[in-house]
Design a protein around this motif. Structure first.
Motif, PDB file in Angstrom:
ATOM      1  N   ARG A   7      66.731 -34.331  88.679  1.00 54.85           N
ATOM      2  CA  ARG A   7      66.425 -33.758  87.371  1.00 54.85           C
ATOM      3  C   ARG A   7      67.240 -34.384  86.250  1.00 54.85           C
ATOM      4  NH1 ARG A   7      65.317 -30.312  91.243  1.00 54.85           N
ATOM      5  NH2 ARG A   7      63.591 -28.857  91.054  1.00 54.85           N
ATOM      6  N   LEU A   8      68.480 -34.744  86.528  1.00 53.33           N
ATOM      7  CA  LEU A   8      69.313 -35.328  85.483  1.00 53.33           C
ATOM      8  C   LEU A   8      68.993 -36.791  85.213  1.00 53.33           C
ATOM      9  CD1 LEU A   8      72.840 -33.857  86.233  1.00 53.33           C
ATOM     10  CD2 LEU A   8      71.353 -33.324  84.307  1.00 53.33           C
ATOM     11  N   VAL A   9      68.736 -37.560  86.244  1.00 56.21           N
ATOM     12  CA  VAL A   9      68.583 -39.000  86.089  1.00 56.21           C
ATOM     13  C   VAL A   9      67.166 -39.392  85.670  1.00 56.21           C
ATOM     14  CG1 VAL A   9      68.811 -41.215  87.297  1.00 56.21           C
ATOM     15  CG2 VAL A   9      70.478 -39.426  87.671  1.00 56.21           C
ATOM     16  N   HIS A  10      66.163 -38.582  86.000  1.00 58.24           N
ATOM     17  CA  HIS A  10      64.776 -38.880  85.626  1.00 58.24           C
ATOM     18  C   HIS A  10      64.667 -38.874  84.104  1.00 58.24           C
ATOM     19  CE1 HIS A  10      60.466 -39.050  86.071  1.00 58.24           C
ATOM     20  NE2 HIS A  10      60.364 -38.088  85.173  1.00 58.24           N
ATOM     21  N   ASN A  11      64.179 -39.948  83.531  1.00 53.18           N
ATOM     22  CA  ASN A  11      64.033 -40.121  82.072  1.00 53.18           C
ATOM     23  C   ASN A  11      65.363 -40.047  81.329  1.00 53.18           C
ATOM     24  OD1 ASN A  11      61.251 -40.454  82.117  1.00 53.18           O
ATOM     25  ND2 ASN A  11      60.886 -38.262  82.038  1.00 53.18           N
ATOM     26  N   ALA A  12      66.457 -40.384  81.987  1.00 54.31           N
ATOM     27  CA  ALA A  12      67.772 -40.295  81.351  1.00 54.31           C
ATOM     28  C   ALA A  12      68.228 -41.643  80.820  1.00 54.31           C
ATOM     29  CB  ALA A  12      68.796 -39.786  82.363  1.00 54.31           C
ATOM     30  N   TYR A  13      69.086 -41.580  79.834  1.00 54.24           N
ATOM     31  CA  TYR A  13      69.800 -42.745  79.359  1.00 54.24           C
ATOM     32  C   TYR A  13      71.197 -42.641  79.960  1.00 54.24           C
ATOM     33  CZ  TYR A  13      66.123 -43.237  75.904  1.00 54.24           C
ATOM     34  OH  TYR A  13      64.920 -43.381  75.288  1.00 54.24           O
ATOM     35  N   ARG A  14      71.587 -43.623  80.742  1.00 56.24           N
ATOM     36  CA  ARG A  14      72.897 -43.595  81.369  1.00 56.24           C
ATOM     37  C   ARG A  14      73.806 -44.615  80.734  1.00 56.24           C
ATOM     38  NH1 ARG A  14      71.881 -44.286  87.589  1.00 56.24           N
ATOM     39  NH2 ARG A  14      74.131 -44.432  87.505  1.00 56.24           N
ATOM     40  N   ASN A  15      74.993 -44.182  80.359  1.00 57.29           N
ATOM     41  CA  ASN A  15      76.002 -45.045  79.772  1.00 57.29           C
ATOM     42  C   ASN A  15      77.293 -44.875  80.551  1.00 57.29           C
ATOM     43  OD1 ASN A  15      74.502 -46.042  77.539  1.00 57.29           O
ATOM     44  ND2 ASN A  15      74.751 -44.060  76.552  1.00 57.29           N
ATOM     45  N   ALA A  16      77.735 -45.931  81.177  1.00 61.14           N
ATOM     46  CA  ALA A  16      79.014 -45.900  81.883  1.00 61.14           C
ATOM     47  C   ALA A  16      80.107 -46.294  80.894  1.00 61.14           C
ATOM     48  CB  ALA A  16      78.991 -46.841  83.062  1.00 61.14           C
ATOM     49  N   LEU A  17      81.081 -45.441  80.741  1.00 67.26           N
ATOM     50  CA  LEU A  17      82.170 -45.686  79.801  1.00 67.26           C
ATOM     51  C   LEU A  17      83.415 -46.100  80.565  1.00 67.26           C
ATOM     52  CD1 LEU A  17      81.694 -42.541  77.559  1.00 67.26           C
ATOM     53  CD2 LEU A  17      80.791 -44.829  77.176  1.00 67.26           C
ATOM     54  N   ALA A  18      84.132 -47.052  80.016  1.00 67.20           N
ATOM     55  CA  ALA A  18      85.391 -47.494  80.617  1.00 67.20           C
ATOM     56  C   ALA A  18      86.524 -46.642  80.071  1.00 67.20           C
ATOM     57  CB  ALA A  18      85.640 -48.961  80.310  1.00 67.20           C
ATOM     58  N   GLY A  19      87.446 -46.261  80.941  1.00 66.44           N
ATOM     59  CA  GLY A  19      88.589 -45.440  80.523  1.00 66.44           C
ATOM     60  C   GLY A  19      89.647 -46.271  79.816  1.00 66.44           C
TER      61      GLY A  19
ATOM     62  N   GLY B 145      68.013 -26.839  86.338  1.00 66.08           N
ATOM     63  CA  GLY B 145      66.614 -26.480  86.538  1.00 66.08           C
ATOM     64  C   GLY B 145      66.004 -25.786  85.339  1.00 66.08           C
ATOM     65  N   GLU B 146      66.781 -24.928  84.689  1.00 70.73           N
ATOM     66  CA  GLU B 146      66.281 -24.194  83.527  1.00 70.73           C
ATOM     67  C   GLU B 146      66.051 -25.113  82.327  1.00 70.73           C
ATOM     68  OE1 GLU B 146      68.032 -20.629  80.877  1.00 70.73           O
ATOM     69  OE2 GLU B 146      68.037 -20.329  83.057  1.00 70.73           O
ATOM     70  N   ARG B 147      66.903 -26.108  82.158  1.00 69.27           N
ATOM     71  CA  ARG B 147      66.800 -27.008  81.010  1.00 69.27           C
ATOM     72  C   ARG B 147      65.846 -28.180  81.242  1.00 69.27           C
ATOM     73  NH1 ARG B 147      70.514 -26.146  77.138  1.00 69.27           N
ATOM     74  NH2 ARG B 147      70.320 -28.273  76.380  1.00 69.27           N
TER      75      ARG B 147
ATOM     76  N   PHE C 249      67.550 -31.157  75.768  1.00 66.71           N
ATOM     77  CA  PHE C 249      68.462 -32.242  76.093  1.00 66.71           C
ATOM     78  C   PHE C 249      69.666 -31.674  76.840  1.00 66.71           C
ATOM     79  CE2 PHE C 249      66.417 -33.921  72.246  1.00 66.71           C
ATOM     80  CZ  PHE C 249      65.951 -35.107  72.755  1.00 66.71           C
ATOM     81  N   THR C 250      70.174 -32.450  77.774  1.00 64.44           N
ATOM     82  CA  THR C 250      71.378 -32.067  78.484  1.00 64.44           C
ATOM     83  C   THR C 250      72.293 -33.281  78.532  1.00 64.44           C
ATOM     84  OG1 THR C 250      70.118 -30.551  79.872  1.00 64.44           O
ATOM     85  CG2 THR C 250      72.302 -31.146  80.645  1.00 64.44           C
ATOM     86  N   ILE C 251      73.489 -33.107  78.031  1.00 65.33           N
ATOM     87  CA  ILE C 251      74.469 -34.186  78.059  1.00 65.33           C
ATOM     88  C   ILE C 251      75.502 -33.836  79.128  1.00 65.33           C
ATOM     89  CG2 ILE C 251      76.283 -35.397  76.787  1.00 65.33           C
ATOM     90  CD1 ILE C 251      74.675 -34.810  74.229  1.00 65.33           C
ATOM     91  N   VAL C 252      75.722 -34.781  80.020  1.00 67.13           N
ATOM     92  CA  VAL C 252      76.664 -34.560  81.108  1.00 67.13           C
ATOM     93  C   VAL C 252      77.689 -35.685  81.093  1.00 67.13           C
ATOM     94  CG1 VAL C 252      76.917 -34.393  83.612  1.00 67.13           C
ATOM     95  CG2 VAL C 252      74.882 -33.451  82.504  1.00 67.13           C
TER      96      VAL C 252
END
Length: 52
Positions: A39-51, A5-7, A12-15
């Motif tokens: 809050r995290l997903v709105h306007n976010a770039y999502r990248n799913a990484l394979a292990g 909420g603060e950020r 930018f917040t990287i999770v």
């Protein structure tokens, strides 16, 4: 929730975490999970990484 909420809208917040579709189960509280994901997903770039 406080950190997100603060950020929100200011910095930018990287999770790196589990897939978004299981966050509700992990967080356990649907209201907090919805608020955090909103809050995290709105306007976010999502990248799913394979292990390895």
């Amino acid at each position: 929730m406080e950190i997100v909420g603060e950020r929100y809208g200011r910095r930018f917040t990287i999770v790196t975490s589990l897939p978004v579709d299981i966050w509700h189960d992990v967080i356990g509280e649907p209201i907090f999970a919805d608020a955090i994901l909103d809050r995290l997903v709105h306007n976010a770039y999502r990248n799913a990484l394979a292990g390895c």
